[in-house]
Design an enzyme around this catalytic site. Structure first.
Site, PDB file in Angstrom:
ATOM      1  CE  LYS A  48      45.986  76.050  70.241  1.00 44.02           C
ATOM      2  NZ  LYS A  48      46.689  75.239  69.607  1.00 44.02           N
ATOM      3  CE1 TYR A  54      42.334  77.220  69.143  1.00 41.97           C
ATOM      4  CE2 TYR A  54      42.492  79.172  70.318  1.00 41.97           C
ATOM      5  CZ  TYR A  54      43.134  78.582  69.245  1.00 41.97           C
ATOM      6  OH  TYR A  54      44.358  78.759  68.577  1.00 41.97           O
ATOM      7  CB  SER A  95      46.724  80.364  71.253  1.00 41.15           C
ATOM      8  OG  SER A  95      45.842  81.228  70.939  1.00 41.15           O
TER       9      SER A  95
END
Length: 278
Positions: free
Chosen positions: A169, A165, A152
């Site tokens: 990533k 998160y 991402s």
């Protein structure tokens, strides 16, 4: 050295593929596109019904696919997935899409429960580690193949209130770069996809702390969200060209360049924008 078993530079034509998180969003788009390119596809997902829906869509369009349940956070599940693929294909997979992931966020470091950290890292990072650990040696032994890891723009954007998160990533990005170096010259390529907003269900379960943050998040998604199909086609074309990085959207490219050229001003600006949004 067999750089391409499929003829020409089209590694993704008629390629036997494994896709994790194939029950929706990016994973479903990858599975459908690979089937349209003439390959057989193993569609795995933690939700068996969703995986079956993807297979039915492929079957209805005349493609060939097989559904199976896989929790990528569990190493035995991923090992079983690789065995299932070899049994169905009669050989190791040509392409593996390590896509399965979840989104969580809305709280700052210290307030976010450690259980959230474990949940996100178990799926988003360890799931990809498991996929690379299991499939890379098989592809190396076969002398060809491609691994696509879905990261991402969060891997380098490091926006506030999305720590777990972001870390997951960023780990996928570092893992992909390391694996690409280790596989150089083996006939196996690695590609890492780093998009911003894509219309998927990954944000199910994301909690934002107040109405202002919710409104900001909704506006951001409306501005950045893209349908997955064009991004997936571009990613597979990048695999055909042997590219490591895919940063598909304009805003993702701007963040990528800003972070590399002006890392400290970028970080301060990201914090200021987050505070203004509250």
């Amino acid at each position: 050295m067999r750089l391409n078993p499929f003829g020409g530079s089209r590694r993704t034509r008629q390629a036997d593929a494994v896709v994790t998180g194939a029950g929706s969003g990016i994973g479903r788009a990858f599975a459908i596109e690979l089937a349209q390119r003439g390959g057989r596809v193993i569609c795995s997902d933690i939700d068996g019904d969703r995986a079956r829906e993807t297979v039915e869509m492929i079957d209805d369009a005349g493609g060939k696919a097989f559904d199976t349940v896989c929790d990528v956070s569990r190493m035995p599940d991923v090992a079983a997935l690789a065995d299932t693929a070899e049994q169905w294909f009669g050989k190791p997979a040509d392409i593996v899409i390590n896509n399965a992931g979840i989104g969580r966020g809305g709280t700052v470091i210290g307030d976010a429960p450690l259980s959230e950290w474990h949940q996100v890292l178990d799926v988003n990072l360890w799931g990809v580690i498991h996929g690379c650990h299991v499939f890379a040696p098989r592809m190396r032994a076969a002398g060809h193949g491609a691994i696509v890891n879905v990261a991402s723009a969060a891997a380098f954007a490091a926006g506030p209130r999305m720590a777990a998160y972001n870390v997951s990533k960023a780990g996928v990005l570092a893992l992909s770069e390391t694996l690409a170096a280790e596989l150089a010259g083996t006939g196996v390529s690695v590609t890492v996809l780093c998009p911003t907003g894509v219309k998927t269900n990954i944000l199910e379960g994301v909690s934002l702390p107040d109405d202002a943050m919710s409104r900001w998040g909704e506006r951001l998604l409306r501005w950045t969200e893209r349908p997955p199909a064009p991004i997936i086609r571009g990613t597979l074309d990048a695999v055909d060209r042997g590219r490591l990085y895919v940063v598909p959207q304009v805003e993702a490219k701007l963040i990528w360049q800003s972070k590399r050229l002006l890392p400290e001003p970028y970080t301060r600006a990201a914090g200021l924008l987050e505070r203004l949004a509250r």
